[in-house]
Every structure is written in structure tokens, then in C-alpha cells.
Write an enzyme that holds these catalytic residues in place. Sequence first.
Site, PDB file in Angstrom:
ATOM      1  N   ALA A  32       0.855  -1.186   0.000  1.00  0.00           N
ATOM      2  CA  ALA A  32       0.000   0.000   0.000  1.00  0.00           C
ATOM      3  C   ALA A  32       0.887   1.230   0.000  1.00  0.00           C
ATOM      4  CB  ALA A  32      -0.917   0.009   1.226  1.00  0.00           C
ATOM      5  N   SER A  33       0.650   2.118  -0.943  1.00  0.00           N
ATOM      6  CA  SER A  33       1.454   3.325  -1.067  1.00  0.00           C
ATOM      7  C   SER A  33       0.618   4.409  -1.737  1.00  0.00           C
ATOM      8  CB  SER A  33       2.706   3.042  -1.900  1.00  0.00           C
ATOM      9  OG  SER A  33       3.537   4.185  -2.016  1.00  0.00           O
ATOM     10  N   TYR A  90       1.698   6.102  -4.364  1.00  0.00           N
ATOM     11  CA  TYR A  90       1.879   5.888  -5.796  1.00  0.00           C
ATOM     12  C   TYR A  90       3.136   5.065  -6.032  1.00  0.00           C
ATOM     13  CZ  TYR A  90       5.585   9.459  -5.758  1.00  0.00           C
ATOM     14  OH  TYR A  90       6.738  10.164  -5.501  1.00  0.00           O
ATOM     15  N   LEU A  91       3.290   4.596  -7.242  1.00  0.00           N
ATOM     16  CA  LEU A  91       4.496   3.931  -7.724  1.00  0.00           C
ATOM     17  C   LEU A  91       5.102   4.806  -8.802  1.00  0.00           C
ATOM     18  CD1 LEU A  91       6.353   1.354  -8.075  1.00  0.00           C
ATOM     19  CD2 LEU A  91       4.695   0.601  -9.794  1.00  0.00           C
ATOM     20  N   GLY A  92       6.377   5.134  -8.645  1.00  0.00           N
ATOM     21  CA  GLY A  92       7.035   5.992  -9.623  1.00  0.00           C
ATOM     22  C   GLY A  92       7.273   5.281 -10.943  1.00  0.00           C
ATOM     23  N   THR A  93       7.901   5.988 -11.883  1.00  0.00           N
ATOM     24  CA  THR A  93       8.020   5.468 -13.259  1.00  0.00           C
ATOM     25  C   THR A  93       9.461   5.376 -13.751  1.00  0.00           C
ATOM     26  OG1 THR A  93       7.747   7.724 -14.148  1.00  0.00           O
ATOM     27  CG2 THR A  93       5.750   6.392 -13.878  1.00  0.00           C
ATOM     28  N   GLY A  94      10.428   5.488 -12.851  1.00  0.00           N
ATOM     29  CA  GLY A  94      11.831   5.461 -13.266  1.00  0.00           C
ATOM     30  C   GLY A  94      12.435   4.068 -13.259  1.00  0.00           C
ATOM     31  N   HIS A 115      -3.023   7.323   1.690  1.00  0.00           N
ATOM     32  CA  HIS A 115      -1.688   7.733   2.118  1.00  0.00           C
ATOM     33  C   HIS A 115      -0.977   6.668   2.949  1.00  0.00           C
ATOM     34  CE1 HIS A 115       1.196  10.796   3.955  1.00  0.00           C
ATOM     35  NE2 HIS A 115       1.273  11.038   2.651  1.00  0.00           N
ATOM     36  N   LYS A 167       1.294   3.594   3.973  1.00  0.00           N
ATOM     37  CA  LYS A 167       2.512   2.994   3.411  1.00  0.00           C
ATOM     38  C   LYS A 167       2.876   1.765   4.247  1.00  0.00           C
ATOM     39  CE  LYS A 167       2.472   7.388   2.031  1.00  0.00           C
ATOM     40  NZ  LYS A 167       3.581   8.323   2.098  1.00  0.00           N
ATOM     41  N   ASP A 205       4.736 -12.264   2.869  1.00  0.00           N
ATOM     42  CA  ASP A 205       4.388 -13.444   3.670  1.00  0.00           C
ATOM     43  C   ASP A 205       4.030 -13.012   5.089  1.00  0.00           C
ATOM     44  OD1 ASP A 205       4.617 -15.122   1.501  1.00  0.00           O
ATOM     45  OD2 ASP A 205       6.674 -15.721   1.952  1.00  0.00           O
TER      46      ASP A 205
END
Length: 541
Positions: free
Chosen positions: A121-122, A124-128, A217, A219, A224
Site C-alpha cells: 500500500a502506497s 503511488y508507484l514511480g516510473t523510473g 496515504h 505505506k 508473507d
Amino acid sequence: MAAPMSWRRLLSGLKRPAVSGVLTRMSDRLFRRKERSRGSSMFLLAPLLGEVRPLPALVQPRPPACPVTSEGLLQRFHWIADQVPAFRVSGGQVHVLHSPDEFYQIMKANIKTAKRRVVMASLYLGTGPLEQELVDCIEEALERSREERMASDLKVSILLDYTRGSRGKKNSRSMLLPLLQRFPGQMCVSLYHTPDLRGVLKTLVPERFNETIGLQHIKVYVFDDSLIISGANLSDSYFTNRQDRYILLRDCAELADFFSELVGAVGDVSLQLQRDDTVQVKEGMVHPYKGDHSEFCTAANKRIMQVVDLARAKQQLSTSTTEVSQHRQGPGDTLVFPLVQMKPLGIGLDETVTKRLLTEAGDDSRIYLASGYFNLTRAYMELVLGTRAGYRILLASPEVNGFFGAKGVAGAIPAAYIHIARQFYSKVCRRGQQDRIRLHEYIRRDWTFHAKGLWYYLQGSEQPCLTLIGSPNFGYRSVHRDLEAQLAIVTENQGLQAELQQEQERLYCMSAEVSPSTFEQPNRSVKLWVKLVTPLIKNFF
């Protein structure tokens, strides 16, 4: 004071078209420079025009679910179990991570070795490239699970925010689509959409600004039966030079189950990403912005609180006083309390616990409190100013603020934080409390500061016995707008206390104490328009 009062009277009638027009003209005058080519700057204040809707009633305090009655230190904080589940672990299972790279490398290693579940859970996920490497680790784990034909295939569940995760053409969604298309039976991507961004507001407010209304929001990263709780997102700066906090809990099955179920519950009320990049609501759920606002919030509250209530009910059935009371420094010398805050959905457990923690902090206590975005709620501020505990508050200097150097209106946000910090420091000085409450600014060249949480010390102790760690910043957004979660960790384990002390020292040694001369420095000059606008928009960042 006349100007702020005038704004408040305007805000009370924001739904009337005439008043909306007044705000539009005034905001245009304030922000007209440089913004004409990017669209009208009235959108910074557009969130204020949203319809105010009644929220579901906050969760009421419940009777204790489990009798946490250990002697000594753990007994002092057993009241937290009156509100939330209490998980007893050994302090040796809890490990403090210190650097972005350590966080990144341990996360990749745990993904690669996961056999049953990866739950992330975050925001967003970046794109780099670094983010792509993380996605490749997930793909590798899924491929391995297929090849080994495990009895129970690996399942991957990812929860992100809809608005932040959909920003731009290349975004979190496009990063994850290949996995969703290749492993449809093992991969799930949920995008939480706040119910408060709807109707005309959703149509008018552009990207980036629409994120001020409310976000997912939380994180937390589960592999497992182990998990990492943090304030860090899945983006390259959080893996390299953006300082945050991270705690790894190894082989804590019940706690990992709880967060897997919590993320799953939020995912159930979120939009589900499809293989063609569209989104759908789960069958039987209310749409977050097309459906009825009250119905959605009520249904989401019920679904999420089922997780909290079930965990507490299980503990009530399975845990006896004799089982809970265990020898110090051995198994069970640490209590872990998950604190959830989702005020748009009527859930305020973290706020309830944090308020009481600050209220009961007497002159026998010291609190080190950190926030990457220092903007305390009125309630938290009054508790800090009005109680007797000693405080050392760590905040970002302008140069390590995440918005430093940003283009357009966002570039003024560090100045707004300077203004807020100066106002707070002035209150401290007016009350003559400079010795009890001290401010420190984190300063580190080429780094940004995103750490948050607190360390709690009892009189005569050189090491903290309690820490709060997770996503909340102690500000209005964290309490009222976003979905947040953190852990309250109470420990008698001296090794863990020493790790927490080292963590605190590493962060504070990079700081300089604030004094009256701090705000006289040239880089602390705040323009008049920022001072005027900050009271209006401080609840949105």
C-alpha cells in the site's frame, strides 16, 4: 485580524454562485503571474468550493478487547488496547532501518523470496528505472511461483491512490498493467478514490490540485509473514536521497494478517484496475464518486472496521491474562498497536490514541516529534503547548522540503511552511516555553526530508520506550482528509530501545536548533500573498 475573519465569512457561504465568483476573482489577482500559460490559479482554491457533506459518525470507544495486563512499562500503555488490537511480539523481531537504500534493498529481497503473498500500500508507484526494477522483482516472484507449481500460488495485491497513481501519461497504472495482463489470476491493483472529489469539483480541478482533496496515504509492505511500516512511497527519491523512517517486523504472522486484511478492505471499496486500463467497482460496492456520498462512506466504514473489530474479537477469545503476561526481554516484551485514521470514512482511531498520548505526557516525559510537513492541527498544537512534557520537534528546513524549487504555485509551499513554523515558534516564545519546547530543522545537502512520528521517553531513561511510525504527519490532512495508518510500538526490550535511540540520534544530528535569528535569515523571507493565503489553504497540504 479583519482579513481572516472576512475570509471565514466567505467560506461559510461557498456554495452560493455569487460568493464563488468573488473567490475566483480574488484568487486570480493573487496568482495571475506565470500561471496564465498553465491555466487559472483559481484551482488552488477550488477545493474550498466543494460541497460540505455530513460524515458518518466517528467510531465510538469500545470496551477493551483483550486484557493486556503485563507489569511495568507495558502496563502504563495498556489503555491503547481499549481502542485497537494489540499484538505481542519479541523485540528481537523488530528492526529499525535507517537509509532509503536499505529500505529498497530489503523490500526487493523480500519480494523475491515471498511464497504466499505480497501486499503493498502506497500513495503511488514511480516510473523510473528503480521503480521498474521493483516491478521486475514482482514479475520474477510471480514467474517462480508458476514454475514451482506451489500448492497455493503467490498473490500480489497493490493499493495506490487513484488521482496520484493516474497522473500523467506514464504513471503507476501503466507501470503495473503488464503484470496485470500477464498474471490476471495472481495480481490485483486497487486505486482508492476519495468520495469528496466528485461532481463539478472533479470536473474543474486539474491534476495535482485534485490531490489536495484527499488521498490514500498508507505505506505498508507485507511479504508473507513479515512487513515494513513506513512513511515512504514507492518512488526513486524514497530509494535514494529522501529521508524517511522504516521499521521491519519479521515473522509476525498475526500482524501481517491484519495489514493484509486492512489493505484488502480498503481495496474492496476502491476502483479495480482492469487489463485494458479501465477501472471498475467491485460487485455490490457503492461507486466512490458517482454513487451516494453517505452510502459510500457508511459501506466503507463498515467494511474497514470489520477488520479492526474482528482482530480485537479474536484476541479477546484467544488471549488470557496468563498468556499475555510474559517475562521481560523474552518473547512478548513488545506490544504493537495498529492505529488507523480515515476521517472521511468516519474512522478516527489514530487521532484518539495520539491525543491521549500527548495529553497524558507529564513532566516525567520527553517527546521527540518529527514531521516532514510541520502543520499541526489546532488540537495537537494546544496539547503540545498546554501540557508539561519536554518536546524536541524536528521539521524540514526550506531546502529539504519536498516542494523546494517546484514550479508555479507549488514553489511557494516551502514558504508557507516557514510561515506556519514561525507562527508556532512565536506562540512558544510568548508563553515563555522555549526551554520546554525546542524546534530543530533538518539540514542535509542534496537530500529531502519526509520522516514523521515520535519517540517517547520516561524520566530518567536515555532510550525511548514507545514510538509512533507510519504515514501520518500530525497535520490537518492526516487527521481529516487522507487514509492513514501507523504503529504504536511499546517495548521493554533494551536492544530495540537502543535501535530506536540510534534512529532518533541519526535524524536529529542532521539538524540545527531554531532560534529567533533563524527566521531573520534571507531565505526565510515570506511574501505577503503567501502569508495571506496560507490560513486559507493550510488544511490542504
